[in-house]
Design an enzyme around this catalytic site. Structure first.
Site, PDB file in Angstrom:
ATOM      1  N   GLY A  58       0.288   4.808   5.185  1.00  0.00           N
ATOM      2  CA  GLY A  58      -0.408   3.715   5.865  1.00  0.00           C
ATOM      3  C   GLY A  58       0.527   2.614   6.295  1.00  0.00           C
ATOM      4  N   GLY A  59       1.462   2.247   5.418  1.00  0.00           N
ATOM      5  CA  GLY A  59       2.395   1.178   5.752  1.00  0.00           C
ATOM      6  C   GLY A  59       3.319   1.549   6.887  1.00  0.00           C
ATOM      7  N   GLU A 100       5.367  -3.341   1.528  1.00  0.00           N
ATOM      8  CA  GLU A 100       5.746  -2.700   0.270  1.00  0.00           C
ATOM      9  C   GLU A 100       5.017  -1.364   0.243  1.00  0.00           C
ATOM     10  OE1 GLU A 100       4.628  -3.004  -4.380  1.00  0.00           O
ATOM     11  OE2 GLU A 100       4.990  -4.918  -3.384  1.00  0.00           O
ATOM     12  N   CYS A 126       2.713  -0.751  -9.044  1.00  0.00           N
ATOM     13  CA  CYS A 126       3.748  -0.354  -8.093  1.00  0.00           C
ATOM     14  C   CYS A 126       5.095  -0.172  -8.777  1.00  0.00           C
ATOM     15  CB  CYS A 126       3.859  -1.380  -6.969  1.00  0.00           C
ATOM     16  SG  CYS A 126       4.015  -3.083  -7.543  1.00  0.00           S
ATOM     17  N   GLU A 142       6.493   9.660  -5.328  1.00  0.00           N
ATOM     18  CA  GLU A 142       5.535   8.927  -6.158  1.00  0.00           C
ATOM     19  C   GLU A 142       4.203   9.661  -6.248  1.00  0.00           C
ATOM     20  OE1 GLU A 142       3.554   4.435  -6.485  1.00  0.00           O
ATOM     21  OE2 GLU A 142       4.428   5.111  -4.599  1.00  0.00           O
ATOM     22  N   GLY A 161       0.817  -1.206   0.000  1.00  0.00           N
ATOM     23  CA  GLY A 161       0.000   0.000   0.000  1.00  0.00           C
ATOM     24  C   GLY A 161       0.853   1.259   0.000  1.00  0.00           C
ATOM     25  N   SER A 162       0.368   2.279   0.682  1.00  0.00           N
ATOM     26  CA  SER A 162       1.013   3.586   0.663  1.00  0.00           C
ATOM     27  C   SER A 162       2.116   3.691   1.708  1.00  0.00           C
ATOM     28  CB  SER A 162      -0.022   4.678   0.926  1.00  0.00           C
ATOM     29  OG  SER A 162      -0.484   4.591   2.264  1.00  0.00           O
TER      30      SER A 162
END
Length: 510
Positions: free
Chosen positions: A226-227, A246, A283, A379, A222-223
């Site tokens: 959040g990660g 990731e 990704c 990103e 995810g982001s």
């Protein structure tokens, strides 16, 4: 009792279609984890695990039309893309079944006792790897099959002997329910408890899942925001657990002057196809491309802009991501010195009310050293890439020195270029997969694949694709002086172990 509804939303239109379930509360999370933990002993049988993985692939394929229809409605990724993704997911499950059958992942090493060993006598030592326990799997938004409930984290965890509690992504709750049903049906069909896979919904459920004392590890795609929040929670527990996340990747591409001179149109067109593939929601999307500031580079950029301008519009995964993409593009386009060869924007159509069109940004590479232009090195999820026009390789080196880690890095050079080896080494320090030519979108499911990279691409050094992904859910244990009848069969003398073993320094194949 939690009564917050979980809705399935049509990604094409942004309209709610059906209530799937309700969000899990703390009690629901506790029951789910305890149910999964109770299923752990049943996964000790390697043959049963292999059968489960093959049955899961069969069930997913049998329910393919239903799964693909739900996933397309919830993600707008398209039936062609989703059909391929489901095939990849089934292949991945069967590939892990073969990993389980082979048994090399157990890494069995036996050193017999040797009282004459130097510098000191050696006791009898027998080592292998054992499953960690319950694994929490956080589904990804952009891959509703391959990196979600039935995806690589789940497949590798089950292969390792770990039951899974999956947290559905809110973008595709109905797809997640259908996939979980298929996996649970597969478990029952081979005589295993259905609770080897349990599904939960809700943001807070994910937090409670990471905090639960019976959860032994977690996988996340995810982001960065959040990660990292979940990673910090995992580390802050009274007993910290491995968190294999990731998070985010820019996936830089470097085109040399010789490559641009010889293949400008080919590279420009190929790049456009790569960064717009799946509406830029891979990704491994190339998000930063170094192009020489020369006549050849100008031809390349012109071909890139022409192909990107003709790329189809489409919906993104949800309204939040759509807004972030449009805002992110506008923010970057407004920076000093940035030109906009192709402007991203809204492009609604009947049945595609949320569609957007891709965009392209271009900037002199020397400006990327300024803090003001830092957003161009972060990103932007969606169909956009940044062309950095460089005057010499020193400018490239200066920008690359300030980048974080990446999943991929790509070099487009011609054979025999004197700087190619040094540039390839430079990119190797940034990424887990380094390409010479070609484009990074698309990750082969193969034993040699590594899908990971330095932070923030991932939170560790492991891969989430390929057979070695199983190593994330195992830990080594050595038995010293243990009687033969108390050892696992794979560690006993004179037994048909059925797995590769290194015995007294020599490799023995079954």
């Amino acid at each position: 009792m939690n009564t917050v509804p979980v809705w399935s939303v049509d990604a094409h239109t942004g309209v709610r279609s059906v209530q799937v379930t309700v969000e899990a509360g703390a009690g629901d999370v506790d029951r789910a984890v305890r149910d999964a933990r109770a299923a752990l002993p049943a996964l000790a049988d390697r043959a049963a695990r292999a059968a489960l993985l093959r049955a899961a692939a069969d069930r997913l394929e049998a329910r393919g039309p239903e799964l693909i229809a739900a996933a397309d409605r919830e993600t707008a990724l398209g039936t062609v893309r989703l059909t391929g993704e489901l095939a990849r997911t089934s292949y991945q499950l069967r590939a892990f079944a073969e990993v389980v059958d082979e048994g090399a992942f157990l890494d069995v090493v036996i050193d017999h006792a040797d009282p004459q060993a130097q510098p000191a006598p050696r006791p009898d030592l027998r080592r292998w790897k054992t499953p960690l326990g319950v694994v929490a799997v956080f589904a990804a938004s952009n891959f509703p099959f391959a990196f979600s409930v039935p995806g690589g984290d789940t497949a590798s965890a089950l292969a390792a002997g770990c039951p899974v509690v999956a947290k559905a992504h809110p973008d595709h709750p109905q797809t997640s329910e259908l996939a979980a049903e298929a996996l649970r049906e597969a478990a029952r069909s081979v005589g295993l408890p259905a609770d080897v896979v349990v599904l939960l919904h809700g943001r807070q459920a994910g937090v409670e899942l990471i905090r639960h004392p019976l959860v032994s590890a977690a996988g996340f795609t995810g982001s960065i925001g959040g990660g990292r929040a979940l990673y910090d929670l995992a580390a802050a527990r009274p007993v910290p657990i491995p968190f294999h996340g990731e998070l985010g990747s820019l996936n830089p591409v470097l085109v040399t002057e010789q490559a641009a001179a010889g293949r400008a149109e080919e590279i420009g067109t190929g790049l456009a196809g790569s960064f717009t593939l799946g509406m830029g929601q891979f990704c491994t999307k190339p998000g930063l491309v170094f192009v020489p500031d020369s006549e050849s580079g100008s031809r390349l950029e012109k071909a890139l802009a022409a192909a990107a301008g003709e790329a189809a519009a489409g919906a993104l995964l949800d309204l939040r991501m759509r807004g972030a993409f449009l805002d992110g593009f506008a923010e970057r386009a407004a920076l000093p010195g940035v030109s906009v060869p192709v402007a991203a924007g809204e492009q609604p159509a009947p049945g595609q009310e949320q569609a957007v069109r891709p965009g392209l940004l271009s900037v002199p590479a020397e400006l990327l050293a300024d803090e003001e232009h830092r957003p161009l090195l972060e990103e932007c999820f969606g169909p956009v890439t940044v062309v950095a026009r460089y005057q010499d390789l020193e400018q490239v080196r200066a920008v690359l020195a300030g980048l974080g880690g990446n999943l991929t890095a790509t070099l487009h050079a011609e054979p025999g270029e004197p700087d190619a080896a040094e540039l390839l080494e430079l990119l190797t320090g940034l990424a887990g997969r380094v390409l010479f030519g070609g484009w990074p979108t698309g990750v082969a499911v193969a034993p040699a694949m590594h899908h990971g990279g330095p932070y923030p691409a991932t939170t560790g050094t492991s891969t989430s694709v390929g057979g070695t992904a199983i190593e994330r859910w195992l830990r080594p244990v050595v038995y010293q002086g243990v009687p033969q009848d108390l050892l696992p069969v794979e560690l006993r003398d004179g037994e048909p172990a059925g797995v590769p073993r290194r015995v007294d320094g020599r490799l023995q194949l079954p």
